[in-house]
Design a protein around this motif. Sequence first.
Motif, PDB file in Angstrom:
ATOM      1  N   GLN A 261       0.850  -1.180   0.000  1.00 24.61           N
ATOM      2  CA  GLN A 261       0.000   0.000   0.000  1.00 24.61           C
ATOM      3  C   GLN A 261       0.892   1.238   0.000  1.00 24.61           C
ATOM      4  OE1 GLN A 261      -3.493   0.137  -0.103  1.00 24.61           O
ATOM      5  NE2 GLN A 261      -3.164   2.321  -0.428  1.00 24.61           N
ATOM      6  N   TYR A 262       0.729   2.076  -1.035  1.00 26.11           N
ATOM      7  CA  TYR A 262       1.554   3.275  -1.189  1.00 26.11           C
ATOM      8  C   TYR A 262       0.767   4.506  -0.739  1.00 26.11           C
ATOM      9  CZ  TYR A 262       4.090   0.194  -4.447  1.00 26.11           C
ATOM     10  OH  TYR A 262       4.765  -0.837  -5.022  1.00 26.11           O
ATOM     11  N   PHE A 263       1.457   5.408  -0.026  1.00 26.66           N
ATOM     12  CA  PHE A 263       0.879   6.688   0.379  1.00 26.66           C
ATOM     13  C   PHE A 263       1.836   7.788  -0.087  1.00 26.66           C
ATOM     14  CE2 PHE A 263      -0.295   3.444   3.456  1.00 26.66           C
ATOM     15  CZ  PHE A 263      -1.682   3.569   3.517  1.00 26.66           C
ATOM     16  N   TYR A 264       1.299   8.768  -0.805  1.00 29.33           N
ATOM     17  CA  TYR A 264       2.155   9.792  -1.416  1.00 29.33           C
ATOM     18  C   TYR A 264       1.530  11.165  -1.244  1.00 29.33           C
ATOM     19  CZ  TYR A 264       4.615  12.360  -5.134  1.00 29.33           C
ATOM     20  OH  TYR A 264       5.352  13.271  -5.856  1.00 29.33           O
ATOM     21  N   LYS A 265       2.348  12.133  -0.770  1.00 26.96           N
ATOM     22  CA  LYS A 265       1.894  13.515  -0.644  1.00 26.96           C
ATOM     23  C   LYS A 265       2.982  14.442  -1.167  1.00 26.96           C
ATOM     24  CE  LYS A 265      -1.249  13.016   3.303  1.00 26.96           C
ATOM     25  NZ  LYS A 265      -1.617  13.530   4.645  1.00 26.96           N
ATOM     26  N   LEU A 266       2.546  15.455  -1.911  1.00 27.67           N
ATOM     27  CA  LEU A 266       3.482  16.425  -2.476  1.00 27.67           C
ATOM     28  C   LEU A 266       2.961  17.827  -2.220  1.00 27.67           C
ATOM     29  CD1 LEU A 266       5.800  17.418  -4.395  1.00 27.67           C
ATOM     30  CD2 LEU A 266       4.184  17.082  -6.292  1.00 27.67           C
ATOM     31  N   PHE A 267       3.838  18.680  -1.694  1.00 30.35           N
ATOM     32  CA  PHE A 267       3.569  20.115  -1.632  1.00 30.35           C
ATOM     33  C   PHE A 267       4.713  20.819  -2.343  1.00 30.35           C
ATOM     34  CE2 PHE A 267       4.564  24.255   0.207  1.00 30.35           C
ATOM     35  CZ  PHE A 267       3.396  24.940  -0.110  1.00 30.35           C
TER      36      PHE A 267
ATOM     37  N   TYR B  87      -0.636  17.606  -4.074  1.00 33.44           N
ATOM     38  CA  TYR B  87      -1.048  16.379  -4.756  1.00 33.44           C
ATOM     39  C   TYR B  87      -0.970  15.229  -3.767  1.00 33.44           C
ATOM     40  CZ  TYR B  87      -1.150  12.521  -8.118  1.00 33.44           C
ATOM     41  OH  TYR B  87      -1.472  11.370  -8.806  1.00 33.44           O
ATOM     42  N   ASP B  88      -2.078  14.498  -3.600  1.00 35.32           N
ATOM     43  CA  ASP B  88      -2.134  13.312  -2.753  1.00 35.32           C
ATOM     44  C   ASP B  88      -2.564  12.128  -3.607  1.00 35.32           C
ATOM     45  OD1 ASP B  88      -1.623  15.093  -0.781  1.00 35.32           O
ATOM     46  OD2 ASP B  88      -3.414  14.693   0.404  1.00 35.32           O
ATOM     47  N   ASN B  89      -1.933  10.988  -3.354  1.00 38.97           N
ATOM     48  CA  ASN B  89      -2.310   9.797  -4.108  1.00 38.97           C
ATOM     49  C   ASN B  89      -1.963   8.567  -3.292  1.00 38.97           C
ATOM     50  OD1 ASN B  89      -2.677   7.692  -5.979  1.00 38.97           O
ATOM     51  ND2 ASN B  89      -2.044   8.980  -7.690  1.00 38.97           N
ATOM     52  N   ASP B  90      -2.934   7.683  -3.122  1.00 41.65           N
ATOM     53  CA  ASP B  90      -2.700   6.383  -2.511  1.00 41.65           C
ATOM     54  C   ASP B  90      -2.934   5.310  -3.568  1.00 41.65           C
ATOM     55  OD1 ASP B  90      -2.423   7.837  -0.205  1.00 41.65           O
ATOM     56  OD2 ASP B  90      -4.396   7.322   0.591  1.00 41.65           O
ATOM     57  N   ALA B  91      -2.173   4.231  -3.498  1.00 42.91           N
ATOM     58  CA  ALA B  91      -2.306   3.174  -4.496  1.00 42.91           C
ATOM     59  C   ALA B  91      -2.020   1.828  -3.854  1.00 42.91           C
ATOM     60  CB  ALA B  91      -1.359   3.415  -5.669  1.00 42.91           C
ATOM     61  N   LEU B  92      -2.622   0.787  -4.388  1.00 44.38           N
ATOM     62  CA  LEU B  92      -2.433  -0.571  -3.902  1.00 44.38           C
ATOM     63  C   LEU B  92      -1.705  -1.395  -4.960  1.00 44.38           C
ATOM     64  CD1 LEU B  92      -2.932  -2.824  -1.808  1.00 44.38           C
ATOM     65  CD2 LEU B  92      -5.109  -3.292  -2.977  1.00 44.38           C
ATOM     66  N   GLY B  93      -0.530  -1.886  -4.597  1.00 39.98           N
ATOM     67  CA  GLY B  93       0.210  -2.791  -5.458  1.00 39.98           C
ATOM     68  C   GLY B  93       0.150  -4.198  -4.904  1.00 39.98           C
TER      69      GLY B  93
END
Length: 777
Positions: free
Chosen positions: A501-507, A523-529
């Motif tokens: 499970q990926y959690f990503y945040k960018l400012f 930008y926020d994005n979560d993804a499941l690998g």
Amino acid sequence: MKLLLFISILFTATVTYGQFSINGKVLDDKKKPVPFATVQVKPTDKNTRTDNNGLFNVDNLSKGNYEIHFRCVGFDEKTVKVNVTKNTSINVVMSQATTELEQVTILGKSEATLLREAAYAVEVVETEGFKNSTVDASQLLGRISGVNIRQDGGLGSNFSLSLNGLSGNRIRTFINGIPMDYFGTSLTLNNFPVNQIEGIEVYKGAVPIHLSSDALGGAVNIVTSTKPIDYVDASYSYGNFNTHRASLNAQVHDNKTGFTARVKSFLNHSDNDYKIDVHLLDFESGKLADEPTEVRRFHDAYNSKMVWAEAGVMGKKFADELMFGVLYSENYKEIQQNPYATGTPAFPVGEAFRQEDKLIYNFTYHKKDLFTQGLNVNSYFVYVDSEENSVDVSPNRYDWFGNYEADVHPTTGEMGRKSDFTLNQKNLLGNVNGEYVLTNNHSVAVNYSLNKLTLQGADKHQPQNNTQFSNPNDVLKQVVGASYTYSAFNDKLSTIVFGKQYFYKLFAVQSNYQGTESSDFNYDNDALGYGLAATYKLRTIQFKASYEKAYRFPESYELFGDGLNVIPNQELLPEESDNLNLGLRWSTPPRRNRIQAELNGFVRNTKNYIRFEPRMNRSYYVNDPKVLAQGIDLTVNYLFNNVFNLSLAGTYLNLRNNDPESAVYKDRLPNEPYLFSNLTMSYKQVLPSDQTLTFTTISRYVHDFYLAWPSLAASESKSVIPSQLTHNIDVTYTLKDGRYNLSLLCTNIFDAKVYDNLNQQKPGRAFSIKARYFIQN
């Protein structure tokens, strides 16, 4: 909450069976301990190594009959049958082999063989035979099928690694499981001394969760030595282009207290003043000469240095390894030409440069059987404080003979807008991995990784950089992974199922070209690998298959540029890829003549492929909606009497734009080789009085490939990077069983003119000599 509950159960669970152990001591013919021998218990998948005193222990065994296999370099394999009805102790005597094992072959030691036989598609390079050579880690990797190493020039120049159709940041590199790209440009694959490396693991396709990063299609893990011994390892090499490479590594270990202190250090320098062909510019007519002129590069020097000190304890009940460390590194690189120019530009760069300083603190902790048998924990935490400085302010115009005209462009630098840009980066990295062996055939693992990056900087001349980095820009990545491993049929079948499970945040701060306007970008994005890896082993044949749904989020360099040649693009989308690997491995039984072969097919179907678009001083990264990579790689090894080794590796790659709405649909991706191979031959002669002489030749071929999109190429002659065929030879002499070592290396023996990335010319023939001293206690 479910994940936390799962982790809690995993760390507290105990089993009611398998309460017995086998322990003992391994000795040689002279009744001396054999350290670091591999101990494998069949039909289970349990294995361990003897310690510095030859002692070993294998826990959590049920009642039954077992075969214990003992292997160690320089000794004949030993097998002992044991019936376990209670805790059992045995002593084993191993006989020294009449002929030493080959040190250089990719066949590797027994530990490497065990890893290669795992379900993942993985190659393992043992570096013991290369430690006396002047090669670096990238040159070793280039001998593996599916791997292509590209370098713009000499020591310290830009380089990239391609693995089975994916390249650049899609392939993550690690040092002992720690992401290597955050160590900076002074610590990369193309300048890391090989005598600091114990082995290199190359994962093609699915990546284990303990290497928990957003790798899209593969990973390279450099493993350094952590043996609990005293040693000193010092080396120095000198070569053409005034190239100096020095390395000093040492460790002290106290068996009684477990106290261990080690230092790793290196110093690299090269003038990189090799000759290249240039079509000189006639300043009066403004035309380039029809015929090239040979000139010498004059502003391409490179310096890097590193000192890494660690101290802690090893081999204690509470920790197999607990170490604290501090690393300091520096890097300085002169810029001879715009690194993203096509070919060789008419105007060289004579004063611009980059430099980087890093201070890194690290903590590592490893423990097998923590609290309960079968529970293994590995963790690290790293803090990086970095300062990078990029300078391009000179108003002078240089020619290729080092002459210059003063104040020709007083308002700009040599490559574009004036820039004296300082960027501060602070990076916190962490990883905790736990594995629990439920039974001989079942195990589970969980992993958590953290990566937090903050960037802030200033530019004395360029308003856009000032505006963009005046306030902190933040990137936060977190990955939570879990896996389950099942083996059956006496370990012939092994299957791993995993999820990430990926959690990503960018400012980020976005600025216009003039630096007069700015806006915040979030930008926020979560993804499941997820993925699956499986293998089935017969006597001489092994089948492998793996699939992974993988993600990769943009790196800071891709998002923010470099303040000099690469402009920012904070709106890059994360890459998403479906990766499939099918492999077949075959080997003859161990005997005087031995052959091993491995065939691997792969598919990489990628969305939002992040591709570099070279545009001189306005280069940037873009998303290609769809890219499809298909290919096959083959490796064949022949070993005769542990004296002569021949290895052939080849790769064919079909990497194409797969977006039907694109004007370049079905085109091969530009500036990407698609057919390459190498042939390595090695002969070792054992001489009297513990002397050894080894001859190694490496031949490498890269087929010609397109510089630009093929369907958009204006002129075929200017849009094709020519094929490359180079030959290297290495002669190594060792004395006193490896204590004193001397190596001579000649690269590009026939002085072929070689062009690679962006059609930039690489160095011609070069010689180097290396002396190494190694002693251990």
